[in-house]
Scaffold this active site. Structure first.
Site, PDB file in Angstrom:
ATOM      1  N   HIS A 220       0.783  -1.239   0.000  1.00 44.35           N
ATOM      2  CA  HIS A 220       0.000   0.000   0.000  1.00 44.35           C
ATOM      3  C   HIS A 220       0.814   1.288   0.000  1.00 44.35           C
ATOM      4  CE1 HIS A 220       0.703  -0.225   4.392  1.00 44.35           C
ATOM      5  NE2 HIS A 220       0.586   1.085   4.349  1.00 44.35           N
TER       6      HIS A 220
HETATM    7  C1  UD1 Z   1      -2.505   5.482   5.351  1.00 42.80           C
HETATM    8  C2  UD1 Z   1      -1.296   6.122   6.037  1.00 42.80           C
HETATM    9  C3  UD1 Z   1      -0.146   5.137   6.050  1.00 42.80           C
HETATM   10  C4  UD1 Z   1      -0.571   3.815   6.689  1.00 42.80           C
HETATM   11  C5  UD1 Z   1      -1.815   3.280   5.980  1.00 42.80           C
HETATM   12  C6  UD1 Z   1      -2.310   2.043   6.699  1.00 42.80           C
HETATM   13  C7  UD1 Z   1      -0.970   8.559   5.737  1.00 42.80           C
HETATM   14  C8  UD1 Z   1      -0.250   9.598   4.990  1.00 42.80           C
HETATM   15  N1  UD1 Z   1      -0.842   7.293   5.274  1.00 42.80           N
HETATM   16  O1  UD1 Z   1      -2.141   5.207   4.003  1.00 42.80           O
HETATM   17  O2  UD1 Z   1       0.923   5.666   6.826  1.00 42.80           O
HETATM   18  O3  UD1 Z   1       0.499   2.900   6.543  1.00 42.80           O
HETATM   19  O4  UD1 Z   1      -2.851   4.277   6.013  1.00 42.80           O
HETATM   20  O5  UD1 Z   1      -3.170   1.291   5.931  1.00 42.80           O
HETATM   21  O6  UD1 Z   1      -1.638   8.862   6.693  1.00 42.80           O
HETATM   22  N2  UD1 Z   1      -9.305   4.190   0.667  1.00 42.80           N
HETATM   23  C9  UD1 Z   1     -10.534   3.614   0.508  1.00 42.80           C
HETATM   24  N3  UD1 Z   1     -11.220   3.278   1.638  1.00 42.80           N
HETATM   25  C10 UD1 Z   1     -10.746   3.483   2.889  1.00 42.80           C
HETATM   26  C11 UD1 Z   1      -9.486   4.070   3.024  1.00 42.80           C
HETATM   27  C12 UD1 Z   1      -8.764   4.420   1.902  1.00 42.80           C
HETATM   28  O7  UD1 Z   1     -11.009   3.412  -0.597  1.00 42.80           O
HETATM   29  O8  UD1 Z   1     -11.438   3.133   3.886  1.00 42.80           O
HETATM   30  C13 UD1 Z   1      -8.529   4.525  -0.577  1.00 42.80           C
HETATM   31  C14 UD1 Z   1      -8.862   5.886  -1.144  1.00 42.80           C
HETATM   32  O9  UD1 Z   1      -8.779   5.782  -2.531  1.00 42.80           O
HETATM   33  C15 UD1 Z   1      -7.700   6.731  -0.626  1.00 42.80           C
HETATM   34  C16 UD1 Z   1      -6.550   5.745  -0.613  1.00 42.80           C
HETATM   35  O10 UD1 Z   1      -7.135   4.508  -0.254  1.00 42.80           O
HETATM   36  O11 UD1 Z   1      -7.424   7.833  -1.449  1.00 42.80           O
HETATM   37  C17 UD1 Z   1      -5.452   6.100   0.357  1.00 42.80           C
HETATM   38  O12 UD1 Z   1      -5.969   6.281   1.686  1.00 42.80           O
HETATM   39  P1  UD1 Z   1      -5.169   7.189   2.738  1.00 42.80           P
HETATM   40  O13 UD1 Z   1      -5.755   7.040   4.077  1.00 42.80           O
HETATM   41  O14 UD1 Z   1      -4.975   8.575   2.208  1.00 42.80           O
HETATM   42  O15 UD1 Z   1      -3.699   6.564   2.734  1.00 42.80           O
HETATM   43  P2  UD1 Z   1      -3.246   5.067   2.889  1.00 42.80           P
HETATM   44  O16 UD1 Z   1      -2.526   4.696   1.649  1.00 42.80           O
HETATM   45  O17 UD1 Z   1      -4.378   4.219   3.340  1.00 42.80           O
HETATM   46  N1  UDP Z   2      -4.013  -6.032   8.708  1.00 43.19           N
HETATM   47  C1  UDP Z   2      -5.267  -6.638   8.743  1.00 43.19           C
HETATM   48  N2  UDP Z   2      -5.817  -7.031   7.564  1.00 43.19           N
HETATM   49  C2  UDP Z   2      -5.195  -6.880   6.361  1.00 43.19           C
HETATM   50  C3  UDP Z   2      -3.918  -6.271   6.339  1.00 43.19           C
HETATM   51  C4  UDP Z   2      -3.360  -5.850   7.528  1.00 43.19           C
HETATM   52  O1  UDP Z   2      -5.850  -6.810   9.818  1.00 43.19           O
HETATM   53  O2  UDP Z   2      -5.759  -7.273   5.328  1.00 43.19           O
HETATM   54  C5  UDP Z   2      -3.414  -5.572   9.973  1.00 43.19           C
HETATM   55  C6  UDP Z   2      -2.088  -6.214  10.295  1.00 43.19           C
HETATM   56  O3  UDP Z   2      -2.272  -7.388  11.065  1.00 43.19           O
HETATM   57  C7  UDP Z   2      -1.357  -5.116  11.058  1.00 43.19           C
HETATM   58  C8  UDP Z   2      -1.934  -3.837  10.488  1.00 43.19           C
HETATM   59  O4  UDP Z   2      -3.137  -4.190   9.825  1.00 43.19           O
HETATM   60  O5  UDP Z   2      -1.691  -5.182  12.446  1.00 43.19           O
HETATM   61  C9  UDP Z   2      -0.978  -3.194   9.514  1.00 43.19           C
HETATM   62  O6  UDP Z   2      -1.614  -2.156   8.873  1.00 43.19           O
HETATM   63  P1  UDP Z   2      -1.159  -1.558   7.470  1.00 43.19           P
HETATM   64  O7  UDP Z   2      -0.306  -2.527   6.758  1.00 43.19           O
HETATM   65  O8  UDP Z   2      -2.392  -1.075   6.795  1.00 43.19           O
HETATM   66  O9  UDP Z   2      -0.354  -0.241   7.902  1.00 43.19           O
HETATM   67  P2  UDP Z   2       1.115   0.075   8.409  1.00 43.19           P
HETATM   68  O10 UDP Z   2       1.437  -0.841   9.533  1.00 43.19           O
HETATM   69  O11 UDP Z   2       2.041  -0.085   7.234  1.00 43.19           O
HETATM   70  O12 UDP Z   2       1.054   1.500   8.803  1.00 43.19           O
END
Ligand code: UD1
Ligand code: UDP
Length: 383
Positions: A220
């Site tokens: 991601h």
């Molecule tokens: C965010 C965090 C990242 C974290 C990740 C965990 C920031 C800058 N990034 O990244 O540090 O590792 O979450 O998963 O805060 N979207 C959906 N549904 C949702 C959420 C997101 O469709 O419920 C899609 C949207 O298209 C959105 C994109 O995912 O634009 C990115 O979501 P966003 O929360 O901005 O950043 P993440 O890549 O999820």
């Molecule tokens: N996780 C989950 N389901 C998934 C992918 C991740 O429950 O399909 C959990 C995972 O066990 C971990 C956390 O989400 O505890 C990690 O989140 P993510 O990879 O979104 O973010 P990051 O840790 O990189 O910020």
């Protein structure tokens, strides 16, 4: 009784917050009143609601529903609304986790109106300011009053940025307290591991994975998803790995990555998926399912921060699709390996890690009681 506002917004923060809420319920219910504030950064049921249900996190009193947008807009909208709530609630302190835009918004909103900030997962650095998370971490740490680092490396990073780790109480934003506390994600991994195994209908059975002949993949980070060449190289890499070793690939797809695949002008990734039945793209998994997948996989390929450590907690191996990591101790031990997102390097990185055996898993991240430790220090400082 002290009042804490816990600010969460993204999937990994719900999971971390679960450990703190559980420890409050179990040990400190008579001394700490916790209010949950959800920014709404993640909002799909399988990225948010399911974690509140499954991990027994109290329902948020506030949900700001900010949703997705560019960094500035998203962070600013959160700040506006968080400030209003903090002014109304006047909490003793605000709890923030990790390094997302929700973390930064809460840190800035609280510190500016002199509400102490408690940062859980402080001190971690990638030394790459092109990562939005690196900016969020540095800014959040520097306006915090209590900084809880999961690793000794995190404490050293703070020292290098000028924090005096020998500060004495009373702590305040100009005299912050730093603590080595172990990793709060380990609290959950231990607590939920047995529950995950005892589910009547496990994902392992549902997906027919009882022979463990699979690799778990997640993706991601913007550096991987937003660059079409890298994104395609990653899919080419896992396609080759799965065909060479006849391994299934279980790939719970983050919504960001799904969107980026859908936006590609060509169909290369979709063609790979259509032509290789060993690759299973599934929706983001609930936590109990996900840790089962982590425990039983041959190896994990990811660019996630939290999953690198969970791979370690469950004595697995992790190929990290990044050029650097905050969890450097995993690389030093050899249980994780960094790997830039190029097809050849992914395949080579996989081969060398897959063939590594007899790895050691010393206790790097504490003993699974980080939440209790953190809450005891919060009470010492603020009660
Ligand atoms: C965010 C965090 C990242 C974290 C990740 C965990 C920031 C800058 N990034 O990244 O540090 O590792 O979450 O998963 O805060 N979207 C959906 N549904 C949702 C959420 C997101 O469709 O419920 C899609 C949207 O298209 C959105 C994109 O995912 O634009 C990115 O979501 P966003 O929360 O901005 O950043 P993440 O890549 O999820
Ligand atoms: N996780 C989950 N389901 C998934 C992918 C991740 O429950 O399909 C959990 C995972 O066990 C971990 C956390 O989400 O505890 C990690 O989140 P993510 O990879 O979104 O973010 P990051 O840790 O990189 O910020």
């Amino acid at each position: 009784m002290i009042k804490l506002i816990t600010v969460v917004g993204a999937r990994p923060q719900f999971i971390k917050a679960a450990a703190i809420s559980r420890a409050i319920r179990t040990h400190f219910a008579d001394r700490i009143n916790e209010i949950i504030l959800h920014t709404g950064q993640h909002y799909d049921d399988n990225m948010s609601a399911i974690f509140f249900e499954q991990l027994e996190i109290p329902q948020p009193k506030y949900n700001l529903s900010v949703g997705s947008s560019n960094h500035g807009k998203q962070t600013a909208e959160m700040m506006l609304k968080i400030e209003e709530i903090l002014l109304e609630e006047q909490p003793t302190a605000v709890l923030i986790y990790g390094d997302t835009n929700s973390t930064l918004a809460a840190a800035l909103a609280a510190a500016k109106i002199h509400i102490p900030v408690v940062h859980i997962e402080a001190g971690l650095r990638s030394f790459n300011k092109k990562m939005p998370e690196e900016i969020n971490r540095i800014c959040s740490d520097h306006v915090s009053t209590l900084l809880f680092s999961p690793t000794q490396k995190g404490i050293e990073n703070l020292q290098h940025e000028g924090f005096n780790v020998n500060n004495r109480p009373p702590f305040h934003v100009d005299n912050p307290g730093t603590y080595l506390c172990g990793d709060i994600m380990l609290d959950n991994a231990l607590y939920f591991s047995k529950k995950a195994d005892e589910q009547p209908d496990t994902i392992i059975k549902r997906l027919n994975l009882t022979d463990s002949n699979y690799i778990l993949v997640t993706l991601h980070r913007d550096t991987n998803t937003d660059n079409p060449d890298r994104l395609k190289a990653i899919f080419r890499g896992i396609n080759t790995i799965s065909k060479t070793h006849n391994l299934r690939i279980i790939f719970p797809l983050h919504p960001r990555t799904q969107r980026k695949i859908d936006e590609l002008p060509d169909s290369e990734i979709k063609d790979i998926l259509a032509n290789n039945p060993l690759i299973a793209i599934i929706p983001p998994a609930p936590y109990l399912d996900f840790i089962q997948l982590e425990k039983n996989a041959q190896l994990i390929i990811t660019d996630s921060g939290g999953i690198q450590k969970e791979a370690y907690f469950f004595k697995n191996k992790c190929l990290v699709l990044r050029n650097e990591t905050e969890w450097v101790e995993l690389i030093e031990l050899g249980v994780a390996q960094l790997c830039p997102a190029h097809k050849r390097q992914i395949v080579q990185g996989f081969e060398s890690l897959y063939n590594k055996h007899d790895l050691q898993y010393p206790q790097l991240y504490g003993d699974g009681t980080a939440a209790e430790f953190i809450l005891a220090r919060i009470l010492e400082n603020f009660a």
